[in-house]
Design an enzyme around this catalytic site. Structure first.
Site, mmCIF file in Angstrom:
data_model
loop_
_atom_site.group_PDB
_atom_site.id
_atom_site.type_symbol
_atom_site.label_atom_id
_atom_site.label_comp_id
_atom_site.label_asym_id
_atom_site.label_seq_id
_atom_site.Cartn_x
_atom_site.Cartn_y
_atom_site.Cartn_z
ATOM 1 C CG MET A 52 9.363 -48.908 -6.743
ATOM 2 S SD MET A 52 9.644 -47.874 -8.310
ATOM 3 C CE MET A 52 9.343 -49.290 -9.592
ATOM 4 C CG HIS A 81 8.625 -56.643 -7.703
ATOM 5 N ND1 HIS A 81 9.156 -55.882 -8.969
ATOM 6 C CD2 HIS A 81 9.835 -56.779 -7.073
ATOM 7 C CE1 HIS A 81 10.265 -56.097 -9.202
ATOM 8 N NE2 HIS A 81 10.896 -56.546 -8.011
ATOM 9 C CG MET A 83 11.820 -53.404 -6.689
ATOM 10 S SD MET A 83 11.236 -52.454 -8.061
ATOM 11 C CE MET A 83 9.475 -52.796 -7.899
ATOM 12 C CG MET A 152 14.136 -57.554 -11.397
ATOM 13 S SD MET A 152 12.506 -57.035 -11.301
ATOM 14 C CE MET A 152 12.636 -55.549 -12.657
ATOM 15 N N GLY A 157 13.197 -50.128 -10.698
ATOM 16 C CA GLY A 157 13.071 -48.606 -10.411
ATOM 17 C C GLY A 157 12.440 -47.773 -11.344
ATOM 18 C CG PHE A 158 12.908 -45.600 -13.179
ATOM 19 C CD1 PHE A 158 12.347 -44.457 -12.754
ATOM 20 C CD2 PHE A 158 14.394 -45.952 -12.823
ATOM 21 C CE1 PHE A 158 13.223 -43.640 -11.832
ATOM 22 C CE2 PHE A 158 14.959 -45.186 -12.142
ATOM 23 C CZ PHE A 158 14.379 -43.917 -11.652
ATOM 24 N N GLY A 159 9.340 -47.955 -14.864
ATOM 25 C CA GLY A 159 8.464 -48.574 -16.067
ATOM 26 C C GLY A 159 9.258 -47.893 -17.184
ATOM 27 N N GLY A 160 8.930 -48.622 -18.462
ATOM 28 C CA GLY A 160 9.226 -48.130 -19.605
ATOM 29 C C GLY A 160 10.484 -48.156 -20.002
ATOM 30 N N GLY A 189 9.838 -56.149 -16.851
ATOM 31 C CA GLY A 189 10.445 -55.258 -17.321
ATOM 32 C C GLY A 189 10.640 -55.169 -18.936
ATOM 33 N N GLY A 190 10.135 -54.239 -19.688
ATOM 34 C CA GLY A 190 10.151 -54.263 -21.014
ATOM 35 C C GLY A 190 9.545 -55.164 -21.763
ATOM 36 N N GLY A 210 3.861 -53.253 -17.844
ATOM 37 C CA GLY A 210 3.246 -51.996 -17.347
ATOM 38 C C GLY A 210 2.863 -51.025 -18.529
ATOM 39 C CB SER A 211 5.227 -49.204 -20.892
ATOM 40 O OG SER A 211 5.956 -48.880 -19.873
HETATM 41 C C1 DX5 Z 1 10.184 -51.933 -12.597
HETATM 42 C C2 DX5 Z 1 9.236 -52.835 -12.193
HETATM 43 C C3 DX5 Z 1 8.158 -53.257 -13.276
HETATM 44 C C4 DX5 Z 1 7.712 -51.937 -14.093
HETATM 45 C C5 DX5 Z 1 7.649 -52.679 -15.604
HETATM 46 O O1 DX5 Z 1 11.217 -51.825 -11.387
HETATM 47 O O2 DX5 Z 1 9.444 -53.695 -11.436
HETATM 48 O O3 DX5 Z 1 7.206 -54.093 -12.816
HETATM 49 O O4 DX5 Z 1 6.572 -51.536 -13.774
HETATM 50 O O5 DX5 Z 1 7.363 -51.650 -16.335
HETATM 51 P P1 DX5 Z 1 7.502 -51.747 -17.940
HETATM 52 O O6 DX5 Z 1 6.425 -53.011 -18.183
HETATM 53 O O7 DX5 Z 1 7.057 -50.651 -18.428
HETATM 54 O O8 DX5 Z 1 8.838 -52.103 -18.121
HETATM 55 ZN ZN ZN Z 2 7.720 -55.323 -10.911
#
Ligand code: DX5
Ligand code: ZN
Length: 231
Positions: A52, A81, A83, A152, A157-160, A189-190, A210-211
């Site tokens: 990112m 990935h 960004m 996506m 931009g963010f996990g979780g 994502g999610g 991720g999470s």
């Molecule tokens: C978000 C990332 C994802 C993120 C997914 O911009 O591209 O790869 O790490 O995280 P979770 O699984 O927690 O949504």
């Molecule tokens: Zn990603």
């Protein structure tokens, strides 16, 4: 020695296998190497690496030195990935750092076709990522340059964050566009055991999480990965 992924790493997923790519963004950054090894031992198919830039997305994560160091310690498939915008000037460096798949955003610049050509010219697999508001048609004229499409299912931009259910029909439309081409359809994502079934039913076959893997405190990574893959 720099370890590299085996050449045919896309094949099982083109043939329909469902894979899980844990996103290191949710790992303990004080122990990145150990977290990567733990994911590999737990049966992760690929390792998803989120770069990112604090410009294309409102957050910074990690970049080249981290990926270079991880590459020296692992032969996992690195699913990078980016960004980042503009991105073209970074493609060479991420290829050299040890990425196996390099995914750029359709929204990151006006010359997606050129970016994809560049990735393949370096011997890497080329992916395009689509933000939630981006229509699936952006892939129509680059399908023959793609190895992977990343939908996506949150705003990058963010996990979780929470999975956006409106992306399910978009996944299905992209599965139709892929037809018989050798392209992996990834969602990011999610993704959890609860949201994965709809994504898989719509045609996704690489699930970034991720999470739901690294974010489970004291978690059993193998159990989480198996549950998401089997969802
Ligand atoms: C978000 C990332 C994802 C993120 C997914 O911009 O591209 O790869 O790490 O995280 P979770 O699984 O927690 O949504
Ligand atoms: Zn990603």
């Amino acid at each position: 020695m720099v370890l590299t992924a085996q050449d045919d790493f896309l094949a099982p997923f083109i043939q329909g296998k469902v894979g899980v790519a844990p996103s290191l963004l949710a790992a303990d950054f004080a122990r990145l190497g150990e977290e990567m090894q733990a994911a590999q031992s737990a049966g992760a198919d690929w390792l998803h690496l989120d770069v990112m830039d604090g410009h294309f997305v409102p957050n910074l994560s990690y970049g080249l030195p981290v990926i270079q160091s991880l590459r020296r310690a692992s032969s996992m498939v690195f699913d990078v990935h980016l960004m980042v915008a503009p991105v073209d000037g970074y493609i060479d460096a991420y290829a050299a750092a040890g990425a196996d798949v390099i995914t750029v955003h359709a929204e990151a610049g006006p010359h997606l076709d050129r970016s994809l050509q560049k990735i393949r010219s370096l011997g890497k697999r080329a992916g395009v990522a689509l933000c939630p508001a981006t229509p699936p048609d952006v892939v129509d004229w680059v399908l023959d340059r793609l190895d992977l499409i990343l939908v996506m299912t949150v705003n990058p931009g963010f996990g979780g964050q929470e999975f956006i259910p409106a992306m399910v029909p978009k996944i299905a439309q992209l599965r139709d566009k892929i037809g018989k081409r050798n392209i992996v359809l990834e969602v990011d994502g999610g993704i959890t055991v609860t949201t994965a079934p709809a994504a898989i039913a719509a045609g996704a076959n690489m699930l970034v999480a991720g999470s739901a893997v690294f974010g489970v405190k004291g978690g059993d990574y193998r159990r989480s990965i198996d549950q998401i893959r089997g969802a």
